[in-house]
Design an enzyme around this catalytic site. Sequence first.
Site, mmCIF file in Angstrom:
data_model
loop_
_atom_site.group_PDB
_atom_site.id
_atom_site.type_symbol
_atom_site.label_atom_id
_atom_site.label_comp_id
_atom_site.label_asym_id
_atom_site.label_seq_id
_atom_site.Cartn_x
_atom_site.Cartn_y
_atom_site.Cartn_z
ATOM 1 C CE LYS A 256 1.137 8.676 8.265
ATOM 2 N NZ LYS A 256 2.416 9.352 8.374
ATOM 3 N NE ARG A 257 -5.841 8.044 6.860
ATOM 4 C CZ ARG A 257 -6.268 8.253 5.708
ATOM 5 N NH1 ARG A 257 -5.543 8.587 4.666
ATOM 6 N NH2 ARG A 257 -7.717 8.655 5.704
#
Length: 512
Positions: free
Chosen positions: A262-263
């Site tokens: 998700k980064r």
Amino acid sequence: MTTEAPLDEAQVRVRIAPSPTGDPHVGTAYIGLMNLVFARQRAGKFVLRIEDTDQTRFVAASEQMIFRSLRWIGLAWDEGPDVGGPYGPYRQSERTEIYRRHVDLLLANGWAYRAFETPEELETMRRGQLAAKLPPRYNGAARHLTPEQVEANLAAGKPCTIRLKVPAEGSTTFRDELRGDITFDHANVDDQVLLKSDGYPTYHLANVVDDHLMRISDVIRAEEWISSTPKHILLYQAFGWSRPRFWHMPLLRNLDKSKISKRKNPVSLVYYQQAGFLPQAMLNFLGLMGGGMPQPTEQQIVSSGLNTKEADIFSLTDMLARYDFNRISLGGPVFDLTKLKWLNGEYLRRLSPEQFFAALRSTVLSDTYLAEIAALIQTRIETLGQFGDMTGFLLADNVLPTPEIFLPKKRSLEDTLTFAADMLPALEASAWEHDALDAALRAIGQEKNWSVKETFMLLRAILTGSTQSPPLLESLIVFGKARSIDRVRRFLAFELDRLKRNANAKPLVTSP
RNA sequence: GGCGUUAUGGUGUAACUGGUUAACACGUCGCCCUCUCAAGGCGAAGAGUUCGGGUUCGAGCCCCGAUAACGCUACCA
């Protein structure tokens, strides 16, 4: 011969086992799709099991979101916590008694033992090993505890875990249906914790027990599980059970080839839904990952009058007819938003005007969404015609503030971007409601010595592209967690990239 | 560090059991269409198949060895 086997032995049963620790993940959808296709092609059953054995990471609303998101992209399971089935319960937290019983079995037949080290002790052990350049492993000390010592510890009320007793010698080989035989020396297999001190099982135990009890014939899961498969094989042996077939699918990747995260990417299915991706496009795109779909031959293209580009466009029905697990390519595919967007555009264009309008009205222009927006601005506009003036950022996809807006003259670009980068995990960790967000933002501002005003202003600029907007927290809530976080991520990516481009361009300019 | 997996243009994939100039799609660039932007049409650039050996008349496909990337290395899954 196999013809003599009872019917249900031959029955294909597969499963996905997501963990309710947050937003439903695209990786779950990918593996889910593969399992669904596999089952449907073989007249098998597709089971959904919830692996909620980690109390520390449990997120209450997550399970419902998983159900909704998976259904949204078109996955339908035959058995699961919400639909029932003959092998329930399908929620691991409701099966603790079963795991207890099974672990007792292992204790009794010598395949497991109690260990009394505290997490802190294990941590120092690990650090020591790392410092000495040794592989960090449990040293097996508790294997040598005498029955009396164990009893004494138990009587003293010392918490304990139960670990798998991996044979000291030898190796374990298993067949991966996509790769062939894979062998691990027991010397490289840790004495895995099977039952935590809180009485919950770890993945490894629960997984094997449930897969067996639920009569799973084929375990189709992500490649990251390969290295723990020997532990699972050992467990099947310890219980005296036959083992399922294993298919380890390649891992979805970020653009930089690391495991999708998700980064670096939107990974929440909720994001894709809210951002207006069509489920059939999403499903199609996931079907492209890792190959498996044979390209139509030149003849087929000619005879069916298809455009060659349609080779990449297919439905679930097409997949059931043509997907071939023998054709899967094992390199980790990059989850490339660019191609997903192209696909989505293709599907959008194929909609009738009525369908297209209906799609808009059920997502980015739904009554509920518009009502939430309306509530935000009723007191802030003087004519209804101004509606769009203040709400554009909630209806647009791409909002990027210019430096004049997000960067006050007295602050450096670096500080600002660092701060924005630190906001990301803070937002991620926060519950998506007013007080929690308020506290999270104030906390991170304080930590960095930014005033509340500065903190809110920066996020306002990123979210809205402007210095004036409806109240920030309410806007965040209406826009949604997944999309808000993505907006911050995109802002960062854009600015960092611009920074890099400028740095590269610098030699052209005379340096001071 | 240890163990494991993988390796074809920027990205996703093709290439029948080793057989001619490595194919398709996305993206990029150009042209056409057009009031603009898309869409659409046409075209181009971009890989000699991670690298090095070997087997073979012939290797992206087979063998050996490197390298790199990724994953695991938790009382997370």
